[in-house]
Design a protein around this motif. Structure first.
Motif, PDB file in Angstrom:
ATOM      1  N   ALA A  74      42.356  33.915  43.318  1.00 14.55           N
ATOM      2  CA  ALA A  74      41.755  35.276  43.984  1.00 14.55           C
ATOM      3  C   ALA A  74      42.695  36.318  44.420  1.00 14.55           C
ATOM      4  N   ILE A  75      43.902  35.825  44.876  1.00 14.29           N
ATOM      5  CA  ILE A  75      45.038  36.810  45.248  1.00 14.29           C
ATOM      6  C   ILE A  75      45.523  37.577  43.773  1.00 14.29           C
ATOM      7  N   LEU A  76      45.546  36.644  42.658  1.00 19.75           N
ATOM      8  CA  LEU A  76      46.005  37.351  41.501  1.00 19.75           C
ATOM      9  C   LEU A  76      44.943  38.134  40.876  1.00 19.75           C
ATOM     10  N   ALA A  77      43.749  37.824  40.948  1.00 22.81           N
ATOM     11  CA  ALA A  77      42.766  38.647  40.349  1.00 22.81           C
ATOM     12  C   ALA A  77      42.626  39.950  41.083  1.00 22.81           C
ATOM     13  N   LEU A  78      42.844  39.816  42.538  1.00 23.79           N
ATOM     14  CA  LEU A  78      42.556  41.231  43.443  1.00 23.79           C
ATOM     15  C   LEU A  78      44.054  42.085  43.065  1.00 23.79           C
ATOM     16  N   TRP A  79      44.931  41.507  42.877  1.00 23.30           N
ATOM     17  CA  TRP A  79      46.278  42.324  42.755  1.00 23.30           C
ATOM     18  C   TRP A  79      46.089  43.005  41.455  1.00 23.30           C
ATOM     19  N   HIS A  80      45.793  42.297  40.247  1.00 24.13           N
ATOM     20  CA  HIS A  80      45.860  42.779  39.002  1.00 24.13           C
ATOM     21  C   HIS A  80      44.573  43.684  38.764  1.00 24.13           C
ATOM     22  N   GLY A  81      43.669  43.857  39.567  1.00 26.05           N
ATOM     23  CA  GLY A  81      42.334  44.272  39.706  1.00 26.05           C
ATOM     24  C   GLY A  81      43.002  45.891  40.314  1.00 26.05           C
ATOM     25  N   VAL A  82      43.587  45.667  41.487  1.00 28.17           N
ATOM     26  CA  VAL A  82      44.263  46.935  42.089  1.00 28.17           C
ATOM     27  C   VAL A  82      45.097  47.675  41.143  1.00 28.17           C
ATOM     28  N   THR A  83      46.058  47.057  40.524  1.00 32.86           N
ATOM     29  CA  THR A  83      47.024  47.626  39.699  1.00 32.86           C
ATOM     30  C   THR A  83      46.392  48.028  38.228  1.00 32.86           C
ATOM     31  N   ALA A  84      45.292  47.629  38.147  1.00 33.30           N
ATOM     32  CA  ALA A  84      44.770  47.768  36.671  1.00 33.30           C
ATOM     33  C   ALA A  84      45.300  47.253  35.633  1.00 33.30           C
ATOM     34  N   THR A  85      46.036  46.123  35.763  1.00 31.27           N
ATOM     35  CA  THR A  85      46.864  45.540  34.829  1.00 31.27           C
ATOM     36  C   THR A  85      45.925  44.161  34.506  1.00 31.27           C
ATOM     37  N   TYR A  86      44.823  44.388  34.008  1.00 29.41           N
ATOM     38  CA  TYR A  86      43.689  43.126  33.693  1.00 29.41           C
ATOM     39  C   TYR A  86      44.242  42.197  32.820  1.00 29.41           C
ATOM     40  N   ALA A  87      44.882  42.542  31.610  1.00 26.39           N
ATOM     41  CA  ALA A  87      45.286  41.668  30.602  1.00 26.39           C
ATOM     42  C   ALA A  87      46.443  40.666  30.892  1.00 26.39           C
ATOM     43  N   GLU A  88      47.303  41.519  31.624  1.00 30.07           N
ATOM     44  CA  GLU A  88      48.476  40.531  32.277  1.00 30.07           C
ATOM     45  C   GLU A  88      48.054  39.720  33.248  1.00 30.07           C
TER      46      GLU A  88
END
Length: 204
Positions: A74-88
């Motif tokens: 969940a933390i990873l999904a939130l962080w990459h969602g905020v930073t728009a780095t979806y593929a990473e």
């Protein structure tokens, strides 16, 4: 303590522990060699299939033990969602789920005593240099053995909090969880002392 091994007997239980751990190391290494989401998704699907092959009971037990990953995911999904780095983010999540799932599969089908034998064999060069590896071997075995107990303690504390309050437990269970962990460590230390500690014995 609870056992990491599955109550459901599978063919993998009879395979050599060293071979399973070597395959796990190779598979984990391969996961970090690719960034292709299609390959990572296929690896995840293959891991889930391995859990499903022995039957529904084994599958449920395996998936239950992977629940501990969800806060991290969940933390990873939130962080990459905020930073728009979806593929990473998808790459990390797929790799994490697959690697931990395969590691859990290895522990579910391997007795702790068999793992200790492998660890002892791997530490042979250190013993030839005159170093004692008993504490190292015991430490790894205890980490493998105790982790499920710590997870269960955390789940019980969270459930007890929810039964008494509509608020999320969050940081409020950190102190009691720490006290429980210290109490378990104290009992474990007493048990080790009662059995002679970790003094190295001469091999014949």
């Amino acid at each position: 303590m609870i056992s990491l091994t599955s109550p459901v007997r599978t063919r993998a239980h009879g395979w050599p522990a060293g071979a399973k751990l070597a395959a796990l190391a190779a598979a984990t290494f391969a996961l970090f060699l690719t960034s292709d989401l299609r390959l990572l998704a296929a690896a995840l699907a293959g891991m889930v299939t391995l859990y499903a092959l022995p039957g529904a009971q084994f599958f449920r037990a395996g998936m239950e033990r992977l629940r501990v990953l969800w806060p991290f995911l969940a933390i990873l999904a939130l962080w990459h969602g905020v930073t728009a780095t979806y593929a990473e983010g998808a790459e990390i999540v797929l790799r994490l789920l697959t690697a931990v799932g395969l590691a859990n599969l290895a522990t579910m089908t391997t007795a702790l005593s068999e793992m200790i034998v492998v660890i002892r064999w791997l530490a042979t060069p250190l013993r030839r240099l005159g170093l004692s590896t008993r504490a190292f071997e015991l430490a790894i075995a205890l980490v493998i053995r105790i982790l499920p107990t710590l997870v269960q303690n955390g789940q019980r504390l969270s459930e007890a909090w929810r039964a008494r309050s509509p608020r999320r437990p969050g940081w409020r269970v950190v102190v009691p969880f720490t006290l429980l962990a210290l109490d378990d460590a104290d009992h474990l230390a007493e048990a080790l002392r009662a059995r002679g500690g970790i003094l190295e014995t001469k091999e014949t």
